[in-house]
Design an enzyme around this catalytic site. Sequence first.
Site, PDB file in Angstrom:
ATOM      1  N   CYS A 246       0.816  -1.222   0.000  1.00 25.85           N
ATOM      2  CA  CYS A 246       0.000   0.000   0.000  1.00 25.85           C
ATOM      3  C   CYS A 246       0.847   1.268   0.000  1.00 25.85           C
ATOM      4  O   CYS A 246       0.367   2.338  -0.356  1.00 25.85           O
ATOM      5  CB  CYS A 246      -0.912   0.015   1.215  1.00 25.85           C
ATOM      6  SG  CYS A 246      -2.135  -1.290   1.181  1.00 25.85           S
ATOM      7  N   GLU A 378      -2.716  -3.022  -4.852  1.00 31.64           N
ATOM      8  CA  GLU A 378      -4.030  -3.682  -4.728  1.00 31.64           C
ATOM      9  C   GLU A 378      -5.091  -2.776  -5.329  1.00 31.64           C
ATOM     10  O   GLU A 378      -6.025  -2.374  -4.651  1.00 31.64           O
ATOM     11  CB  GLU A 378      -4.325  -3.974  -3.259  1.00 31.64           C
ATOM     12  CG  GLU A 378      -3.550  -5.142  -2.716  1.00 31.64           C
ATOM     13  CD  GLU A 378      -3.907  -5.480  -1.272  1.00 31.64           C
ATOM     14  OE1 GLU A 378      -4.490  -4.629  -0.577  1.00 31.64           O
ATOM     15  OE2 GLU A 378      -3.576  -6.595  -0.840  1.00 31.64           O
TER      16      GLU A 378
HETATM   17  O1  AHR Z   1       1.309  -6.397   3.672  1.00 38.35           O
HETATM   18  C1  AHR Z   1       0.528  -5.411   4.246  1.00 38.35           C
HETATM   19  C2  AHR Z   1      -0.452  -4.803   3.264  1.00 38.35           C
HETATM   20  O2  AHR Z   1      -1.370  -5.768   2.873  1.00 38.35           O
HETATM   21  C3  AHR Z   1       0.136  -4.355   1.965  1.00 38.35           C
HETATM   22  O3  AHR Z   1       0.646  -3.094   2.047  1.00 38.35           O
HETATM   23  C4  AHR Z   1      -1.026  -4.392   1.044  1.00 38.35           C
HETATM   24  O4  AHR Z   1      -0.666  -4.612  -0.280  1.00 38.35           O
HETATM   25  C5  AHR Z   1      -1.911  -5.455   1.629  1.00 38.35           C
HETATM   26  O5  AHR Z   1      -3.196  -5.004   1.791  1.00 38.35           O
END
Ligand code: AHR
Length: 657
Positions: A246, A378
């Site tokens: 994220c 995501e």
């Molecule tokens: O791994 C933690 C978080 O989980 C990551 O940043 C994201 O891609 C997923 O939602």
Amino acid sequence: MKKRFAILLLATAVVSGPSFSQQNHTLVVKAAQPTATIQPTMWGVFFEDINFGADGGIYAEMVKNRSFEFFKPLMGWTVNRKKFVEGEVLVVHDEERTNNPRHLRVTMNNTVKGDLGLTNEGFRGMGIKKGLRYDFSVMYKLARNAKTKLYIELADSTNQIIGDTTLYLTEGGLNWNKAAVSFHATATVPKGKLNIWFQGNGIVDLDMISLFPGDTWKNRPGGMRADMVQLLADMKPGFIRFPGGCIVEGFDLSNRYRWKNTVGPVEDRQLIMNRWNIEFPYRSAPDYFQTFGLGFFEYFQLAEDIGAEPLPILNCGMACQFNSAELVPMDEIDPYVQDALDLIEFANGDVNTQWGKVRAQMGHPAPFHLKMMGVGNENWGPQYIERLKVFMSAIKAKYPDFKLVCSSGTDPNGDRFDYLNGELRKLHADLIDEHYYRQPDWFLKNAKRYDNYPRNGSKIFGGEYASHVEKTVGTNRNCWLSAITEAAFMTGLERNADVVNMASYAPLFANVDGWQWAPDLIWVNNLQSYGTPDYYVQKLFSLNKGSKVVPITLNNEAVAGQDSLYASACIDSASNELIIKVVNASGVQQNNTLQLDGVKKLAAKGKLTTMKADLTAINSFDNPTNVVPVESAISLKGKQILLSSAPYSFNVIRVKM
Ligand code: AHR
């Protein structure tokens, strides 16, 4: 005790081991019938600056807020001043230094040690080691007739001095200068601090006040924590994905990860708030920022050091859809696409290209051989597909063989997933990134997930996954139950290596004093780090990767849950070994025969590596090797192996052919 009971209840629910009699099955391995090639990238690692993974983690800088750019400019610092002493410490904002505008202005009037100074608290304290060298540095500007001496001290939590030195600032004038000095610590403490006392008169401007331990990875100045990198290197990962997660998306687009702001001199890398600073109010971290001392050059260098293919993930013009969901309008997307093209030039371009030159100036004229990149993390919905298409056509037009990793959203099923999966396959996406943070039983039930996936077309990158044991918190979430269920699932990934080309557990690191998300693969404090049981499962798969999958069956079916058994097998062509992985996810010992067909000759003994433990067992700073692989020899009877697998065990057998 209550917690342990909860986990056990859950374990009985998820691990189907109804019979208390010993099982006795024959698993048949067809060693001469390879079904798939295992990619060198199969098992990798996923790095994200979450849980103080970069600043306060693998990036070894010990001073928090070294450039006074946090929202609160003196966060992490205390000004120490004796009563009635003349002199002051001001935060100055210099607009001309656009990337790093703030610095400190210290005015002194014949101050002596102890009159006026600063203390930095470090990242939840500073881990200091007896006998180790510490490298202090500072950028400064000195008014022409000013005289300044700095007393630099390391102190423990009771203010005992455990290492000190002095540094004279001598260069007057209008330019910024750098001064540095090294000294040794006299004691080991987990939560130390740094004091700086000013002696002299006149005005001095200070910025980038920094302290690094002398034992960084490869002894690189301003480098990374060697113990943490070593844990990665030991895994021999096929790739390293960075910088997230994220973090790539940002809370909004202004907070997105921009790789160009993370290269060049560290003092010019513009700091931003880490999005995990505010993500979870119950785990808030107001002092969590990204200084980018660990930036894209350092990530590429890390990948090269540990022999992993680099896999950068870039923002696709969309901020986190759980947060602001800000979108860049389609007619303004070009700079985002240009960032992607420029990154390929930065990594691979000739030193005479604009970005290849930046890489060379940073000390790496040779290319980094970047072969793939992720577009978006995501992200989901038609907005994602619309933006992805623009990236795809621009990148493929210039670099036809370059592979793109595409998002299938946040979940491995449901409407969003189905939509993206369909669209991405229509676009002939190279790799589809699937994420699964699920409970242990999901991992067991999904050991067959890929058995019926299309064999042609897009390949799968299991980009983020972890078995989440409910009703557990923090480090306890990484118990043997989470690890063994991941091992069972991973046998299914390996069996389907023609479809699944890459996989990585997530997240990678967590600072025990500053985490936001658990479970995590590796836990650290300021002095120590240890691998969880999940880490050792990942490591065992990676070190026993093999090159070709071969069938292993029970009654002619894949071994994926019958009597709680999960298995995969492969050949390692380089060493000419047969590698068999068997997970016994039941609570009873199983005595199974491995029948090895299609092999002319086998060694009389093989190597057995076993992990077994109580489902609630964890590793910890006090007991980092509580759950680890144990090696022994295993005998063959002709072409048979009798494998007595302990309750809740993961077994890896290697036999020379
Ligand atoms: O791994 C933690 C978080 O989980 C990551 O940043 C994201 O891609 C997923 O939602």
